[in-house]
Every structure is written in structure tokens, then in C-alpha cells.
Design a protein around this motif. Structure first.
Motif, short mmCIF file in Angstrom:
data_model
loop_
_atom_site.label_atom_id
_atom_site.label_comp_id
_atom_site.label_asym_id
_atom_site.label_seq_id
_atom_site.Cartn_x
_atom_site.Cartn_y
_atom_site.Cartn_z
N LEU A 77 0.85 -1.18 0.00
CA LEU A 77 0.00 0.00 0.00
C LEU A 77 0.89 1.24 0.00
CD1 LEU A 77 -2.64 -1.10 2.66
CD2 LEU A 77 -2.89 -1.09 0.17
N ASP A 78 0.62 2.13 -0.93
CA ASP A 78 1.47 3.30 -1.09
C ASP A 78 0.57 4.51 -1.39
OD1 ASP A 78 3.72 4.88 -1.40
OD2 ASP A 78 4.07 4.24 -3.47
N HIS A 79 0.84 5.59 -0.70
CA HIS A 79 0.09 6.82 -0.94
C HIS A 79 0.95 8.00 -0.47
CE1 HIS A 79 -3.01 9.91 -0.65
NE2 HIS A 79 -3.70 9.15 -1.48
N PRO A 80 0.96 9.11 -1.19
CA PRO A 80 1.78 10.25 -0.78
C PRO A 80 1.45 10.76 0.64
CG PRO A 80 0.97 10.57 -3.01
CD PRO A 80 0.31 9.33 -2.49
N ALA A 81 0.22 10.66 1.05
CA ALA A 81 -0.15 11.13 2.40
C ALA A 81 0.51 10.27 3.47
CB ALA A 81 -1.67 11.12 2.57
N VAL A 82 0.64 8.98 3.20
CA VAL A 82 1.29 8.09 4.15
C VAL A 82 2.77 8.47 4.27
CG1 VAL A 82 1.99 5.71 4.60
CG2 VAL A 82 -0.33 6.21 3.82
N LYS A 83 3.42 8.64 3.13
CA LYS A 83 4.84 9.00 3.14
C LYS A 83 5.07 10.35 3.82
CE LYS A 83 6.30 6.29 -0.79
NZ LYS A 83 6.79 6.25 -2.16
N ALA A 84 4.17 11.29 3.59
CA ALA A 84 4.33 12.62 4.18
C ALA A 84 4.14 12.59 5.70
CB ALA A 84 3.34 13.59 3.55
N SER A 85 3.28 11.73 6.17
CA SER A 85 3.02 11.72 7.61
C SER A 85 3.83 10.66 8.36
CB SER A 85 1.53 11.54 7.89
OG SER A 85 1.07 10.32 7.36
N LEU A 86 3.88 9.44 7.85
CA LEU A 86 4.57 8.36 8.54
C LEU A 86 5.99 8.12 8.06
CD1 LEU A 86 1.82 5.58 8.65
CD2 LEU A 86 2.56 7.05 10.52
N ARG A 87 6.33 8.57 6.87
CA ARG A 87 7.54 8.24 6.16
C ARG A 87 7.28 6.96 5.36
NH1 ARG A 87 8.45 9.08 11.37
NH2 ARG A 87 9.41 10.98 12.04
N ASP A 88 8.31 6.30 4.89
CA ASP A 88 8.12 5.05 4.17
C ASP A 88 9.16 4.04 4.65
OD1 ASP A 88 10.51 5.73 2.90
OD2 ASP A 88 9.56 6.26 1.02
N TYR A 89 9.02 2.82 4.18
CA TYR A 89 9.88 1.75 4.63
C TYR A 89 11.35 2.04 4.33
CZ TYR A 89 11.57 -2.96 5.51
OH TYR A 89 12.26 -4.04 6.01
N ASP A 90 11.63 2.55 3.13
CA ASP A 90 13.02 2.84 2.77
C ASP A 90 13.64 3.88 3.70
OD1 ASP A 90 12.96 1.00 0.72
OD2 ASP A 90 12.43 2.48 -0.81
N THR A 91 12.85 4.88 4.08
CA THR A 91 13.35 5.90 5.00
C THR A 91 13.60 5.30 6.38
OG1 THR A 91 12.12 7.59 3.78
CG2 THR A 91 12.84 8.17 6.01
N ALA A 92 12.73 4.41 6.82
CA ALA A 92 12.93 3.74 8.11
C ALA A 92 14.20 2.89 8.07
CB ALA A 92 11.72 2.88 8.45
N LEU A 93 14.41 2.15 6.98
CA LEU A 93 15.64 1.35 6.84
C LEU A 93 16.87 2.25 6.86
CD1 LEU A 93 15.01 -1.36 4.10
CD2 LEU A 93 15.19 -1.66 6.57
N GLN A 94 16.78 3.37 6.18
CA GLN A 94 17.91 4.29 6.13
C GLN A 94 18.25 4.80 7.54
OE1 GLN A 94 17.17 7.64 3.58
NE2 GLN A 94 19.14 8.57 3.99
N ARG A 95 17.23 5.11 8.33
CA ARG A 95 17.46 5.59 9.70
C ARG A 95 18.15 4.51 10.53
NH1 ARG A 95 19.44 8.32 13.10
NH2 ARG A 95 18.45 8.66 15.09
#
Length: 195
Positions: A118-136
Motif C-alpha cells: 500500500l502506497d500513498h503520498p499522504a502516508v509518506k508525508a506523515s509516517l515516512r516510508d519503509y526505505d526511510t525507516a531502513l535508512q534511519r
């Protein structure tokens, strides 16, 4: 006495491991319950007081705690001598709290969304995304063995859980895979698996 409601092979497994890591199994009564499972098996257990029939759930007399990050904080604050939390006043208290809440509010949701595709720009803007979490995670674990530095803590137990649970289904960097292996190579993990 503290009472912990637990269903094996569920999110409550991490709390079972924490109780063993803390060395307080004799101070926490564990009640195994059934829960509805994603595959349709299981059912809500009448002896489980969680208002949604979920686990983990912890009671302390008339008080209760639900949600893993809250239970971890409650138990590590209650049993600080184990050194798995960071008490009020500790120089790492803020980092400790941040990782607990980051897991609950960011890592777990984006992991589920990524798994469900599931992918949506609102999710990325508010929660971030999996790739960003991995990067952190990779950024921190690329320079130290555990999230708070040289020593294993309750935040490692919580945050490494999904990577251990889903294994190769969850993309991860070498630093993350090595960290997960360190977190899973612990007596409490082995004892929980044996039960």
C-alpha cells in the motif's frame, strides 16, 4: 502482582522475551490466552481482559498497560536494575523514549504498509516510508552495535522483532541483518522459542 496476558507466536512474544531479559519471571504471572489470528484461526479468549481481545496486555492490580512500547517502558521503569531501559535522568532517556515511540508510530506501520504493498503520498508525508525507516536504522547501526550504543536494550528487542519475525521477506541492509542476529542470539530468545 503483575499479570501478563500472552499468546505464543504473536506480538506479545517480545514482552515474554523482555520479562526473561529483565529476570523477573517470578514477579510476573503469565496467562496464556487465545487471540483471533490473521489466518482465521483462534478466537477471542474470555479470560483476556484486553478491551479488543489482543495481546500483549499487562495488569498491575487495578491498573493496566497495553501496546508494546508502553508495556516495555512500564516494565523497564519498574525493574531498572536490569539496565534494559533508561530511567528518568539518564543521559539516554530521550533517545530511549524516541526509539520506543518511533517503533510504534513509524516502523511497524510502514512495515505493514510495505508488506501489503500500500502506497500513498499522504502516508509518506506523515509516517515516512519503509526505505526511510531502513535508512534511519542503517545510519545508526552502521556506526554502533545497538540502537543506544554498545549495549543491548529493550529498544533493540522491540525494533529488531519484525526483521526476525519476517526474515528475508523484509529487505534489510547488512548492518541491520547483523544487528538482528545479535539481538536474536540471546538466552531469552532461545528460552522463549523452547516454550
Amino acid at each position: 502482582m503483575l499479570t501478563f496476558y500472552h499468546a505464543p507466536n504473536s506480538r506479545s512474544t517480545s514482552i515474554r522475551q523482555l520479562i526473561l531479559e529483565l529476570g523477573v519471571a517470578d514477579k510476573v504471572k503469565t496467562v496464556e490466552v487465545t487471540i483471533p489470528r490473521q489466518d482465521g484461526s483462534g478466537a477471542r479468549d474470555p479470560k483476556n481482559p484486553h478491551p479488543e481481545g489482543k495481546v500483549p496486555y499487562l495488569t498491575d492490580g487495578e491498573d493496566y498497560v497495553r501496546e508494546r512500547a508502553a508495556i516495555i517502558l512500564y516494565l523497564t521503569d519498574r525493574f531498572p536494575e536490569a539496565g534494559l531501559g533508561r530511567p528518568v535522568g539518564d543521559a539516554q532517556r530521550g533517545r530511549y523514549l524516541s526509539w520506543l515511540i518511533w517503533y510504534q508510530g513509524v516502523l511497524e506501520p510502514v512495515t505493514i504498509l510495505n508488506w501489503a504493498k500500500l502506497d500513498h503520498p499522504a502516508v509518506k508525508a506523515s509516517l515516512r516510508d519503509y526505505d526511510t525507516a531502513l535508512q534511519r536504522l542503517d545510519e545508526v547501526l552502521g556506526r554502533q552495535p545497538y540502537l543506544l550504543g554498545d549495549d543491548f536494550s529493550a529498544v533493540d528487542l522491540l525494533c529488531a522483532g519484525p526483521f526476525a519475525w519476517f526474515g528475508d521477506q523484509m529487505p534489510a541492509t547488512p548492518a541491520i541483518r547483523d544487528w538482528v542476529a545479535r539481538c536474536m542470539d540471546r538466552p531469552a530468545v532461545r528460552e522463549t522459542a523452547e516454550r
